[in-house]
Scaffold this motif. Structure first.
Motif, PDB file in Angstrom:
ATOM      1  N   THR A  72      11.687 -10.507  16.536  1.00 48.96           N
ATOM      2  CA  THR A  72      10.412  -9.406  16.363  1.00 48.96           C
ATOM      3  C   THR A  72       9.464  -9.383  15.813  1.00 48.96           C
ATOM      4  O   THR A  72       8.710  -9.946  16.780  1.00 48.96           O
ATOM      5  CB  THR A  72      11.202  -9.541  14.376  1.00 48.96           C
ATOM      6  N   PHE A  73       8.773  -7.964  16.484  1.00 47.05           N
ATOM      7  CA  PHE A  73       7.102  -7.761  16.305  1.00 47.05           C
ATOM      8  C   PHE A  73       6.065  -8.674  15.119  1.00 47.05           C
ATOM      9  O   PHE A  73       4.771  -8.614  15.652  1.00 47.05           O
ATOM     10  CB  PHE A  73       7.426  -6.485  17.139  1.00 47.05           C
ATOM     11  N   TYR A  74       6.790  -8.237  14.299  1.00 47.39           N
ATOM     12  CA  TYR A  74       5.850  -7.604  12.752  1.00 47.39           C
ATOM     13  C   TYR A  74       6.388  -9.723  11.803  1.00 47.39           C
ATOM     14  O   TYR A  74       7.757  -9.722  11.279  1.00 47.39           O
ATOM     15  CB  TYR A  74       6.476  -7.036  12.064  1.00 47.39           C
ATOM     16  N   PRO A  75       5.472 -10.442  12.446  1.00 42.95           N
ATOM     17  CA  PRO A  75       5.348 -11.731  11.459  1.00 42.95           C
ATOM     18  C   PRO A  75       5.500 -11.373   9.945  1.00 42.95           C
ATOM     19  O   PRO A  75       6.201 -12.348   9.211  1.00 42.95           O
ATOM     20  CB  PRO A  75       4.843 -12.487  11.768  1.00 42.95           C
ATOM     21  N   SER A  76       4.831 -10.331   8.767  1.00 40.44           N
ATOM     22  CA  SER A  76       5.160 -10.110   7.685  1.00 40.44           C
ATOM     23  C   SER A  76       4.522  -8.227   7.817  1.00 40.44           C
ATOM     24  O   SER A  76       4.344  -7.983   8.939  1.00 40.44           O
ATOM     25  CB  SER A  76       3.903 -10.590   7.416  1.00 40.44           C
ATOM     26  N   ALA A  77       4.806  -7.581   7.106  1.00 42.58           N
ATOM     27  CA  ALA A  77       4.236  -6.410   6.423  1.00 42.58           C
ATOM     28  C   ALA A  77       4.334  -6.401   5.072  1.00 42.58           C
ATOM     29  O   ALA A  77       3.798  -6.625   4.135  1.00 42.58           O
ATOM     30  CB  ALA A  77       5.931  -5.351   6.164  1.00 42.58           C
ATOM     31  N   THR A  78       2.699  -6.119   5.114  1.00 45.98           N
ATOM     32  CA  THR A  78       2.216  -5.467   4.097  1.00 45.98           C
ATOM     33  C   THR A  78       1.521  -4.133   3.200  1.00 45.98           C
ATOM     34  O   THR A  78       0.852  -3.450   4.249  1.00 45.98           O
ATOM     35  CB  THR A  78       0.285  -6.666   4.399  1.00 45.98           C
ATOM     36  N   ILE A  79       2.078  -3.755   2.032  1.00 44.79           N
ATOM     37  CA  ILE A  79       2.297  -2.473   1.565  1.00 44.79           C
ATOM     38  C   ILE A  79       1.585  -1.796   0.788  1.00 44.79           C
ATOM     39  O   ILE A  79       0.957  -3.114  -0.232  1.00 44.79           O
ATOM     40  CB  ILE A  79       3.333  -1.630   1.524  1.00 44.79           C
ATOM     41  N   ALA A  80      -0.528  -2.011   0.995  1.00 43.22           N
ATOM     42  CA  ALA A  80      -1.680  -1.866   0.090  1.00 43.22           C
ATOM     43  C   ALA A  80      -1.130  -0.144  -0.590  1.00 43.22           C
ATOM     44  O   ALA A  80      -0.662   1.078  -0.136  1.00 43.22           O
ATOM     45  CB  ALA A  80      -2.503  -1.621   1.101  1.00 43.22           C
ATOM     46  N   PHE A  81      -0.898  -0.371  -2.063  1.00 48.44           N
ATOM     47  CA  PHE A  81      -1.186   1.101  -3.075  1.00 48.44           C
ATOM     48  C   PHE A  81      -1.434   0.553  -4.090  1.00 48.44           C
ATOM     49  O   PHE A  81      -2.270   0.059  -5.139  1.00 48.44           O
ATOM     50  CB  PHE A  81       0.785   1.069  -3.724  1.00 48.44           C
ATOM     51  N   THR A  82      -1.831   1.657  -5.084  1.00 45.78           N
ATOM     52  CA  THR A  82      -2.879   2.322  -6.253  1.00 45.78           C
ATOM     53  C   THR A  82      -1.507   2.220  -7.531  1.00 45.78           C
ATOM     54  O   THR A  82      -0.894   3.234  -6.988  1.00 45.78           O
ATOM     55  CB  THR A  82      -3.512   2.895  -6.346  1.00 45.78           C
ATOM     56  N   LEU A  83      -2.106   1.544  -8.014  1.00 45.38           N
ATOM     57  CA  LEU A  83      -1.064   1.350  -9.515  1.00 45.38           C
ATOM     58  C   LEU A  83      -1.951   2.425 -10.252  1.00 45.38           C
ATOM     59  O   LEU A  83      -3.154   2.571 -10.583  1.00 45.38           O
ATOM     60  CB  LEU A  83      -0.699   0.693  -9.723  1.00 45.38           C
ATOM     61  N   ASP A  84      -1.061   3.031 -11.347  1.00 42.33           N
ATOM     62  CA  ASP A  84      -1.945   4.049 -11.845  1.00 42.33           C
ATOM     63  C   ASP A  84      -1.014   4.190 -13.636  1.00 42.33           C
ATOM     64  O   ASP A  84      -0.371   2.624 -13.456  1.00 42.33           O
ATOM     65  CB  ASP A  84      -1.934   5.421 -11.835  1.00 42.33           C
ATOM     66  N   GLU A  85      -1.437   4.482 -13.883  1.00 43.53           N
ATOM     67  CA  GLU A  85      -0.089   4.476 -15.715  1.00 43.53           C
ATOM     68  C   GLU A  85       0.751   4.071 -15.733  1.00 43.53           C
ATOM     69  O   GLU A  85       1.733   3.772 -17.460  1.00 43.53           O
ATOM     70  CB  GLU A  85      -1.069   5.133 -16.461  1.00 43.53           C
ATOM     71  N   ARG A  86       1.663   4.734 -14.791  1.00 41.31           N
ATOM     72  CA  ARG A  86       3.069   4.237 -14.718  1.00 41.31           C
ATOM     73  C   ARG A  86       3.600   2.879 -14.904  1.00 41.31           C
ATOM     74  O   ARG A  86       3.156   2.104 -15.137  1.00 41.31           O
ATOM     75  CB  ARG A  86       3.722   4.691 -13.242  1.00 41.31           C
ATOM     76  N   PRO A  87       4.824   3.202 -16.092  1.00 40.78           N
ATOM     77  CA  PRO A  87       5.390   1.815 -16.135  1.00 40.78           C
ATOM     78  C   PRO A  87       6.046   0.773 -15.830  1.00 40.78           C
ATOM     79  O   PRO A  87       6.453  -0.116 -15.902  1.00 40.78           O
ATOM     80  CB  PRO A  87       6.153   2.275 -17.641  1.00 40.78           C
ATOM     81  N   HIS A  88       6.463   1.618 -14.551  1.00 40.39           N
ATOM     82  CA  HIS A  88       7.282   1.418 -13.489  1.00 40.39           C
ATOM     83  C   HIS A  88       6.901   1.690 -12.255  1.00 40.39           C
ATOM     84  O   HIS A  88       7.026   3.321 -11.620  1.00 40.39           O
ATOM     85  CB  HIS A  88       8.379   0.898 -13.613  1.00 40.39           C
ATOM     86  N   VAL A  89       6.657   1.266 -10.486  1.00 36.73           N
ATOM     87  CA  VAL A  89       6.341   1.756  -9.274  1.00 36.73           C
ATOM     88  C   VAL A  89       7.368   1.179  -8.522  1.00 36.73           C
ATOM     89  O   VAL A  89       7.851  -0.312  -8.755  1.00 36.73           O
ATOM     90  CB  VAL A  89       4.865   2.018  -9.224  1.00 36.73           C
ATOM     91  N   HIS A  90       8.379   1.817  -8.050  1.00 39.20           N
ATOM     92  CA  HIS A  90       9.501   0.721  -6.726  1.00 39.20           C
ATOM     93  C   HIS A  90       8.868   1.279  -5.089  1.00 39.20           C
ATOM     94  O   HIS A  90       8.878   1.837  -5.009  1.00 39.20           O
ATOM     95  CB  HIS A  90      10.576   2.035  -6.677  1.00 39.20           C
ATOM     96  N   VAL A  91       8.331   0.953  -4.651  1.00 35.93           N
ATOM     97  CA  VAL A  91       7.774   0.020  -3.735  1.00 35.93           C
ATOM     98  C   VAL A  91       8.673  -0.374  -2.615  1.00 35.93           C
ATOM     99  O   VAL A  91       9.019  -1.306  -2.377  1.00 35.93           O
ATOM    100  CB  VAL A  91       6.479  -0.724  -3.201  1.00 35.93           C
ATOM    101  N   PRO A  92       9.793   0.711  -1.945  1.00 38.31           N
ATOM    102  CA  PRO A  92      10.597   0.607  -1.167  1.00 38.31           C
ATOM    103  C   PRO A  92      10.282  -0.461   0.345  1.00 38.31           C
ATOM    104  O   PRO A  92       9.127   0.332   0.899  1.00 38.31           O
ATOM    105  CB  PRO A  92      11.975   1.204  -0.619  1.00 38.31           C
ATOM    106  N   LEU A  93      10.824  -0.827   1.205  1.00 33.34           N
ATOM    107  CA  LEU A  93      10.864  -0.877   2.613  1.00 33.34           C
ATOM    108  C   LEU A  93      11.627  -1.083   3.661  1.00 33.34           C
ATOM    109  O   LEU A  93      12.847  -1.448   3.574  1.00 33.34           O
ATOM    110  CB  LEU A  93       9.885  -2.050   2.589  1.00 33.34           C
ATOM    111  N   LEU A  94      11.684   0.265   4.778  1.00 35.27           N
ATOM    112  CA  LEU A  94      12.841   0.288   5.409  1.00 35.27           C
ATOM    113  C   LEU A  94      12.198  -0.791   6.844  1.00 35.27           C
ATOM    114  O   LEU A  94      11.657  -0.654   7.117  1.00 35.27           O
ATOM    115  CB  LEU A  94      12.684   1.234   6.057  1.00 35.27           C
ATOM    116  N   LEU A  95      13.408  -1.542   7.239  1.00 33.26           N
ATOM    117  CA  LEU A  95      12.914  -2.486   8.241  1.00 33.26           C
ATOM    118  C   LEU A  95      13.976  -2.425   9.323  1.00 33.26           C
ATOM    119  O   LEU A  95      15.085  -2.748   9.180  1.00 33.26           O
ATOM    120  CB  LEU A  95      12.897  -3.696   7.232  1.00 33.26           C
TER     121      LEU A  95
END
Length: 106
Positions: A72-95
């Protein structure tokens, strides 16, 4: 349900990615929680409620591919995101071994 959930799909294999270590950290880089994807490539991570702000999920993709005997080329994948007032957030990764993508899920 935890505040943040994720689903890792191995697009190269066309299957979920089990056993991927995931680290949730805040804007200062402090670790908030750790998790590992289950047999369906899913995990809930962190407490039930997080304060609004910037966070990041780091996926240990190198270890996942090494366990499969896959280069693999990527030893890790980092996803930065901003959380607002939502009670739940889903962050999928297609790899795949040489690419990844993400989106804000529901």
């Amino acid at each position: 349900m935890t505040h943040v959930t994720t689903h890792v799909l191995d697009a190269g294999r066309g299957a979920p990615a089990p056993g991927v270590a995931v680290v949730l950290s805040d804007a200062a880089g402090e670790i908030v929680a750790r998790g590992t994807t289950d047999a369906d490539g899913r995990t809930g991570i962190g407490p039930d409620v997080l304060a609004p702000g910037e966070y990041a999920l780091r996926f240990e993709t190198g270890a996942y591919f090494a366990a499969l005997g896959q280069e693999t080329f990527y030893p890790s994948a980092t996803i930065a995101f901003t959380l607002d007032e939502r009670p739940h957030v889903h962050v999928p990764l297609l790899l795949s071994p040489f690419a990844y993508s993400t989106y804000r899920g529901s």
